[in-house]
Each structure stands twice: as structure tokens, then as C-alpha cells.
Design an enzyme around this catalytic site. Structure first.
Site: not given
Ligand code: 2HA
Ligand code: ZN
Length: 270
Positions: A116, A139, A141, A169, A210
């Protein structure tokens, strides 16, 4: 020359990746972090430039030319960062208008930066334009934010308003709200450009089905931003299917704005 393993930015990066894994946000090789480093600080730990190898990035970002980033590796597990930082992390310097990344340290098994990387670098450029103090793009998940994108409209105003109402908050922590991208193929320049565009107006960008991107001035702030949004999403997922008897009204949200000196995203409150 001081040992880079003793650098505060390295300790913070390792702690943060470990903590994100512990929160269940980064299964397997999920998630990635990049942090802009200060060249003067880095010079206490590394000879610059001492280029180990050069990797083409597949994009250009002239604004970031010469900038240094500590970044997680592709295919690497956050779970393992603490045990082998030099394999799981790397330090790169962007060159040739961002078209090349010079590896200065790390990725010791011959690896490379996160898949990414385009979304990270383009987001750095967008956030630096909005806030010259921005250092971190993160980033991951988180379960409840992802779950929410299956059952809630992806309309950004509605998505933001729902999160603001889930916990007092929220409007204080992210008055700029949450921007949302529909499902797109990850790892591409296209999702990178779309994410960066969304980063112009908010520090949180949800990738439907995602995960989420967060931006901030340091790792703690960025982690806290995602943590707060994820907690709100969790409360939403715990309550959305139940009869709602009480909520945080727009009147209350206006009171929070006044009390905490924040300004809600224009047009997001009635
Ligand atoms: O593999 O999170 O978006 C890493 C990730 C891809
Ligand atoms: Zn990801």
C-alpha cells in the site's frame, strides 16, 4: 553513531505495531504504517545517504522528493515486528520525484515496503498540504468499522454522524469526520489517489469491506484516532439492531463543539 534500535521513533513504531496486533486490527500481514522521519534526527543513527538498494515505486510524488520514511514491509506480520524490526521494517528515502525509493536501512531479507506504499505516500502528500506537522499514515483492519460498511450507508455525512452519536468523545476527536471509499482493488495507484483525495478533507478514510486509513502528527495520535472511530463502530454494531431509545442529539453535538473548541465539518450538523 547511536544504535538505531535505541531511537525513540523505532521504539514507538515497534510498540505501535505490537499494540495494533494486540487490538486485533492486523491479522496475518494486514495493515501497514509509514512515518515521516526528521533527517537531522535520523543522522544521529544512520549515515545519509548510504543506499543499500533502490526500488522503483511505480508513481511520482514530487512533493515528497528527498523525504525519509520508516515503513512496514510487504507480507510482514505486525505480530513479528517486535522480534525482528530490521526484517519487518525499513527506512527509505524518496528520490527522482518519488519514482524511486532508496532503502537506507531494514527489509533485511531482501523485502520491500508495504504493497500500500502508493496510498501511504500520496496520503502523506495530501495531509502535509493540509497540516505541515503531519507525520504518520496508518492502515489497519478493525473489525467493527469493517462490519459497519456492510450494514450502514456509505454516505460520508451519514456515516460520520452515526459515529459521532455513538460516543460523546467522537466529535471532539474527529470533528473533520470520516470519509469513505467504496470497495476498490487495494495496492493500486488508483486506490492511492482516491485515498489521498479523501485525505484532503479528513484524517480518517474508511475503505469499505477492507479497513481504515488514519493520519496524524505522531503514532499515538493516529492510533487514538482509529481507536476512537473503531470503538464508536463497535457500539453501533452492538446497538444497530436494537430499539434505540436515546441518542446524542445535534443540540448536544453543538454543545460539545462549544465546550471543547472544535468545529464540526461544515454542513454535518443540523
Ligand atoms: O496486506 O492491509 O491492504 C496489507 C494490507 C493490504
Ligand atoms: Zn489492508
Amino acid at each position: 553513531m547511536k544504535s538505531i534500535m535505541n531511537a525513540p521513533f523505532m521504539a514507538e513504531m515497534i510498540r505501535t505495531a505490537t499494540n495494533m496486533y494486540a487490538h486485533g486490527w492486523d491479522e496475518r500481514n494486514g495493515g501497514n504504517i509509514s512515518m515521516l522521519l526528521d533527517e537531522a534526527e535520523l543522522k544521529e543513527y544512520l549515515t545519509i545517504p548510504a543506499i543499500v538498494r533502490t526500488i522503483p515505486t511505480g508513481f511520482t510524488a514530487p512533493e515528497l522528493d528527498g523525504k525519509l520514511f520508516l515503513v512496514t514491509g510487504t507480507g510482514k506480520y505486525f505480530k513479528n515486528v517486535q522480534y525482528d524490526p530490521k526484517k519487518n521494517l525499513g527506512i527509505v528515502r524518496l528520490a527522482e520525484n518519488g519514482a524511486e525509493a532508496e532503502v537506507l536501512w531494514g527489509f533485511s531479507d531482501g523485502g520491500r515496503f508495504t504493497s500500500e506504499f502508493p496510498a501511504h505516500m500520496m496520503s502523506h502528500a495530501a495531509r502535509l498540504a493540509a497540516d505541515p506537522e503531519n507525520r504518520v499514515i496508518m492502515h489497519c483492519h478493525p473489525n467493527n468499522l469493517i462490519a459497519m460498511t456492510y450494514v450502514h450507508t456509505l454516505d460520508e455525512r451519514e456515516f460520520t454522524r452515526t459515529l459521532w452519536r455513538m460516543e460523546t468523545e467522537c466529535i471532539v476527536v474527529f470533528p473533520d469526520g470520516v470519509n469513505v471509499l467504496p470497495w476498490m482493488l487495494c495496492g493500486t495507484n488508483e486506490i492511492g489517489e482516491a485515498t489521498a483525495k479523501k485525505m484532503e478533507t479528513a484524517r480518517l478514510v474508511v475503505w469499505a469491506q477492507h479497513g481504515i486509513y488514519g493520519a496524524g502528527r505522531d503514532l499515538d495520535e493516529t492510533f487514538g484516532l482509529i481507536e476512537t472511530a473503531e470503538k464508536a463502530a463497535e457500539i453501533y454494531m452492538k446497538t444497530a439492531h436494537l430499539p434505540i431509545l436515546n441518542t446524542i442529539t445535534d443540540e448536544a453535538l453543538h454543545q460539545l463543539e462549544a465546550r471543547f473548541g472544535v468545529k464540526a465539518r461544515e454542513g454535518y450538523l443540523d
